[in-house]
Design a protein around this motif. Structure first.
Motif, PDB file in Angstrom:
ATOM      1  N   ALA A  36      11.899 -76.458 -16.449  1.00 16.73           N
ATOM      2  CA  ALA A  36      12.782 -76.824 -17.231  1.00 16.73           C
ATOM      3  C   ALA A  36      14.320 -76.557 -16.545  1.00 16.73           C
ATOM      4  O   ALA A  36      14.653 -76.461 -15.238  1.00 16.73           O
ATOM      5  N   ASP A  37      15.919 -75.950 -17.045  1.00 18.22           N
ATOM      6  CA  ASP A  37      16.639 -75.993 -16.104  1.00 18.22           C
ATOM      7  C   ASP A  37      17.130 -75.026 -15.636  1.00 18.22           C
ATOM      8  O   ASP A  37      17.851 -75.458 -14.545  1.00 18.22           O
ATOM      9  N   GLY A  38      16.260 -73.749 -15.433  1.00 18.64           N
ATOM     10  CA  GLY A  38      16.305 -73.428 -13.883  1.00 18.64           C
ATOM     11  C   GLY A  38      15.934 -73.522 -13.136  1.00 18.64           C
ATOM     12  O   GLY A  38      16.894 -72.808 -11.836  1.00 18.64           O
ATOM     13  N   THR A  60      23.218 -69.895  -7.020  1.00 18.81           N
ATOM     14  CA  THR A  60      23.319 -70.755  -6.767  1.00 18.81           C
ATOM     15  C   THR A  60      24.317 -71.128  -7.434  1.00 18.81           C
ATOM     16  O   THR A  60      25.202 -72.166  -8.345  1.00 18.81           O
ATOM     17  N   PHE A  61      23.583 -70.184  -8.838  1.00 15.45           N
ATOM     18  CA  PHE A  61      24.346 -70.715 -10.273  1.00 15.45           C
ATOM     19  C   PHE A  61      26.069 -69.892 -10.408  1.00 15.45           C
ATOM     20  O   PHE A  61      26.202 -71.087 -11.215  1.00 15.45           O
ATOM     21  N   GLY A  62      25.330 -69.031  -9.951  1.00 15.61           N
ATOM     22  CA  GLY A  62      27.015 -69.101 -10.167  1.00 15.61           C
ATOM     23  C   GLY A  62      28.051 -69.510  -9.173  1.00 15.61           C
ATOM     24  O   GLY A  62      29.391 -69.493  -8.912  1.00 15.61           O
ATOM     25  N   SER A 117      25.323 -67.142 -16.185  1.00 12.96           N
ATOM     26  CA  SER A 117      24.575 -68.719 -16.486  1.00 12.96           C
ATOM     27  C   SER A 117      22.756 -68.079 -17.309  1.00 12.96           C
ATOM     28  O   SER A 117      22.774 -68.696 -18.144  1.00 12.96           O
ATOM     29  N   ALA A 118      22.174 -67.392 -16.236  1.00 13.71           N
ATOM     30  CA  ALA A 118      21.084 -67.121 -16.955  1.00 13.71           C
ATOM     31  C   ALA A 118      20.699 -65.937 -18.575  1.00 13.71           C
ATOM     32  O   ALA A 118      22.077 -65.134 -18.387  1.00 13.71           O
ATOM     33  N   SER A 119      19.450 -66.932 -19.183  1.00 11.84           N
ATOM     34  CA  SER A 119      20.583 -65.639 -20.454  1.00 11.84           C
ATOM     35  C   SER A 119      20.337 -64.048 -20.828  1.00 11.84           C
ATOM     36  O   SER A 119      20.833 -63.439 -21.676  1.00 11.84           O
ATOM     37  N   THR A 120      19.678 -64.404 -20.128  1.00  6.65           N
ATOM     38  CA  THR A 120      18.992 -61.969 -20.046  1.00  6.65           C
ATOM     39  C   THR A 120      20.291 -62.300 -19.580  1.00  6.65           C
ATOM     40  O   THR A 120      21.124 -60.606 -20.451  1.00  6.65           O
ATOM     41  N   ASP A 165      13.928 -63.382 -20.919  1.00  9.36           N
ATOM     42  CA  ASP A 165      13.918 -63.648 -22.246  1.00  9.36           C
ATOM     43  C   ASP A 165      14.511 -65.561 -21.909  1.00  9.36           C
ATOM     44  O   ASP A 165      13.030 -65.987 -22.466  1.00  9.36           O
ATOM     45  N   TYR A 166      14.782 -65.540 -20.715  1.00  8.86           N
ATOM     46  CA  TYR A 166      14.391 -67.021 -20.763  1.00  8.86           C
ATOM     47  C   TYR A 166      13.213 -67.727 -20.711  1.00  8.86           C
ATOM     48  O   TYR A 166      12.935 -69.000 -21.561  1.00  8.86           O
ATOM     49  N   SER A 167      12.714 -67.563 -19.701  1.00  6.51           N
ATOM     50  CA  SER A 167      11.310 -67.861 -19.514  1.00  6.51           C
ATOM     51  C   SER A 167      10.235 -67.235 -21.015  1.00  6.51           C
ATOM     52  O   SER A 167       9.607 -68.304 -21.427  1.00  6.51           O
ATOM     53  N   GLY A 208      10.795 -71.102 -14.909  1.00 10.99           N
ATOM     54  CA  GLY A 208      11.249 -69.951 -14.465  1.00 10.99           C
ATOM     55  C   GLY A 208      12.818 -70.726 -13.676  1.00 10.99           C
ATOM     56  O   GLY A 208      13.257 -71.693 -14.306  1.00 10.99           O
ATOM     57  N   TYR A 209      13.243 -69.961 -12.477  1.00 14.47           N
ATOM     58  CA  TYR A 209      14.407 -69.938 -11.574  1.00 14.47           C
ATOM     59  C   TYR A 209      13.614 -70.126 -10.441  1.00 14.47           C
ATOM     60  O   TYR A 209      12.925 -70.487 -10.076  1.00 14.47           O
ATOM     61  N   TYR A 210      14.796 -71.130  -9.759  1.00 15.69           N
ATOM     62  CA  TYR A 210      14.140 -71.521  -8.294  1.00 15.69           C
ATOM     63  C   TYR A 210      13.346 -71.670  -7.167  1.00 15.69           C
ATOM     64  O   TYR A 210      13.042 -71.833  -6.974  1.00 15.69           O
ATOM     65  N   PRO A 232      28.415 -71.336 -20.686  1.00 10.80           N
ATOM     66  CA  PRO A 232      28.246 -72.481 -20.207  1.00 10.80           C
ATOM     67  C   PRO A 232      26.866 -72.808 -19.784  1.00 10.80           C
ATOM     68  O   PRO A 232      26.875 -73.822 -20.153  1.00 10.80           O
ATOM     69  N   SER A 233      25.565 -71.772 -20.230  1.00 15.35           N
ATOM     70  CA  SER A 233      24.445 -72.236 -19.248  1.00 15.35           C
ATOM     71  C   SER A 233      23.206 -71.692 -20.082  1.00 15.35           C
ATOM     72  O   SER A 233      21.779 -71.885 -19.819  1.00 15.35           O
ATOM     73  N   SER A 234      23.973 -70.653 -20.718  1.00  8.47           N
ATOM     74  CA  SER A 234      22.209 -69.977 -21.386  1.00  8.47           C
ATOM     75  C   SER A 234      21.762 -70.594 -21.915  1.00  8.47           C
ATOM     76  O   SER A 234      22.683 -70.531 -23.592  1.00  8.47           O
ATOM     77  N   THR A 235      20.390 -70.864 -22.344  1.00  6.43           N
ATOM     78  CA  THR A 235      19.567 -71.560 -23.267  1.00  6.43           C
ATOM     79  C   THR A 235      19.381 -71.203 -24.740  1.00  6.43           C
ATOM     80  O   THR A 235      18.575 -71.351 -25.086  1.00  6.43           O
ATOM     81  N   ASN A 236      18.427 -69.177 -24.262  1.00  9.23           N
ATOM     82  CA  ASN A 236      17.729 -69.076 -25.102  1.00  9.23           C
ATOM     83  C   ASN A 236      18.236 -68.436 -26.262  1.00  9.23           C
ATOM     84  O   ASN A 236      19.775 -68.125 -26.426  1.00  9.23           O
TER      85      ASN A 236
HETATM   86  N1  PHE Z   1      19.617 -72.149 -19.076  1.00  7.58           N
HETATM   87  C1  PHE Z   1      19.234 -71.148 -17.983  1.00  7.58           C
HETATM   88  C2  PHE Z   1      19.040 -69.391 -18.218  1.00  7.58           C
HETATM   89  O1  PHE Z   1      19.636 -69.516 -19.770  1.00  7.58           O
HETATM   90  C3  PHE Z   1      19.762 -70.806 -16.891  1.00  7.58           C
HETATM   91  C4  PHE Z   1      20.187 -71.902 -16.517  1.00  7.58           C
HETATM   92  C5  PHE Z   1      21.375 -73.496 -16.819  1.00  7.58           C
HETATM   93  C6  PHE Z   1      20.254 -72.189 -15.238  1.00  7.58           C
HETATM   94  C7  PHE Z   1      21.543 -74.066 -16.221  1.00  7.58           C
HETATM   95  C8  PHE Z   1      20.260 -73.718 -14.251  1.00  7.58           C
HETATM   96  C9  PHE Z   1      20.866 -74.251 -14.860  1.00  7.58           C
HETATM   97  O2  PHE Z   1      18.803 -68.621 -18.498  1.00  7.58           O
END
Ligand code: PHE
Length: 398
Positions: free
Chosen positions: A264-266, A55-57, A116-119, A188-190, A240-242, A138-142
């Motif tokens: 978190a956001d995942g 769903t992220f993609g 989306s995913a940091s790894t 890496d994110y987790s 983790g992720y959803y 857009p969304s990798s937070t690590n």
């Molecule tokens: N922040 C997550 C990561 O770095 C990815 C993510 C961001 C997922 C926003 C969902 C919403 O792996």
């Protein structure tokens, strides 16, 4: 003797000049043909369009598509239309490397958006840096993602901030001081979030009473959850992720634990509640923005997204939409599709009014933004708190 020598020299100069002009013409020919066959500006997008974080993609792609369609309808950029080329990473690290190599080497994109995913962004980002093609995730937070190098940017907050925000919420608002952590040790994110959350929790007088790990292929978490139950926590942090979070929530309730699960956001996905169902009521996660924000920027985007796709945009869609516009603004400002010029223009982004918040790019190529804490009540998201980086005194603001 003098005159013939002068004549000879002049003749040689003339011949050299004619020769070099004709060479220049020849060498410029293929360029002209290349331009006329593809006068569109190509951007590469790599996202998990299938797999356990699909769903992220899928939503991220919609966010990009919407921005591209809007800008093309207004005449494009630098008088050219934009073509986005999408590659599926299946949520895998190796596929991310291959996807970015293909986008740069074969499609000749001028810039890259994703993952989306940091790894996966760490894998794709290494390729972009090596080939000096600007990338915006857009969304990798690590934190390590943008540390790859000077061609790698992000437009979202970082996990040191996000982890700290949730630890503060746990201790100050929920009065949960004894917390267990269950994290994905292949992400890496987790791994990062566990570290940041645990550090702040301890700083605030809390205690990590158990720490257990899982891997994304796991479906049975009962061994880890049984150990966690034995530690008698006030809450469980699951960064983790959803897909796994939904299953973990179900199995937590099966073991008789009714305590809040924090994340978190995942977590953010239209599939989260479908998987976790009522097991997720009373749980909380940190996120980037609130789709119900009355701010006209947000409501306009949400309304148009709903009309176009017949679904509510999630976090990834909003972040992808903003990242795409930031890239377009940079191409316009650079007045060029040359990668170094685009890179420089992205780094100068200041106060861009995004739908996920105002975006300025820092020296470290990151964005400093607020976070929201979302609570899940009767299967619906309810925004509980908004936390700004200034209040939190995070790394970049210290
Ligand atoms: N922040 C997550 C990561 O770095 C990815 C993510 C961001 C997922 C926003 C969902 C919403 O792996």
């Amino acid at each position: 003797m003098k005159q013939p020598l002068l004549l000879k020299t002049l003749l040689i100069i003339l011949l050299v000049a004619i020769f070099s002009i004709s060479c220049e013409k020849k060498s410029s020919q293929p360029e002209t043909t290349q331009k006329s066959t593809s006068d569109k500006i190509k951007i590469g997008v790599y996202y998990p369009l299938t797999g356990d974080i699909a769903t992220f993609g899928q939503f991220g792609k919609k966010g990009v598509e919407m921005a591209v369609a809007e800008v093309n309808a207004q005449g494009g950029l630098l008088g050219r239309q934009i073509e986005a080329i999408y590659e599926d990473t299946r949520g895998q690290q190796q596929d991310s490397t291959i996807a970015v190599q293909k986008l740069i080497d074969k499609d000749k994109v001028v810039a890259v958006l994703g993952e989306s995913a940091s790894t996966n962004s760490l894998a794709g980002g290494a390729v972009c840096q090596e080939k000096k093609i600007p990338m915006i995730t857009p969304s990798s937070t690590n934190p390590t993602v943008t540390q790859i190098g000077d061609y790698i940017f992000r437009i979202c907050f970082l996990d040191d901030f996000q982890g700290e925000v949730m630890a503060r919420f746990a201790v100050n608002t929920l009065k949960a001081k004894r917390v267990a952590v269950l994290y994905d040790n292949g992400s890496d994110y987790s791994i990062g979030l566990d570290e940041f959350f645990s550090a702040t929790l301890k700083k605030l007088g809390g205690e990590i009473v158990a720490k257990e790990a899982y891997q994304k292929a796991d479906v049975d978490f009962s061994a880890q959850l049984t150990k966690i139950k034995g530690s008698k926590p006030d809450a469980i942090y699951v960064p983790g992720y959803y897909t796994q979070v939904g299953q973990i929530a179900q199995q937590t309730r099966k073991l008789g634990m009714t305590i809040p699960i924090l994340g978190a956001d995942g977590w953010d996905s239209p599939s989260l509640i479908e998987i976790g169902k009522e097991a997720l009521n009373g749980c909380y996660f940190s996120n980037h923005y609130n789709v119900e924000d009355p701010d006209p920027r947000v409501s306009k985007f949400v309304g148009e997204f709903k009309t176009k796709y017949n679904s509510t945009p999630d976090t990834t869609a909003g972040l992808a939409y903003d990242a795409t516009y930031i890239l377009f603004a940079a191409i316009k400002k650079a007045n060029s599709t040359e990668s170094k010029a685009i890179r420089d223009a992205i780094s100068e982004t200041k106060n861009y009014p995004g739908i996920t918040g105002d975006i300025s790019i820092s020296k470290e190529r990151n964005a400093i933004k607020s976070a929201v804490i979302v609570g899940i009540e009767k299967g619906r998201y309810v925004v509980k708190e908004k936390m700004s980086p200034i209040d939190q005194n995070v790394a970049e603001n210290k």
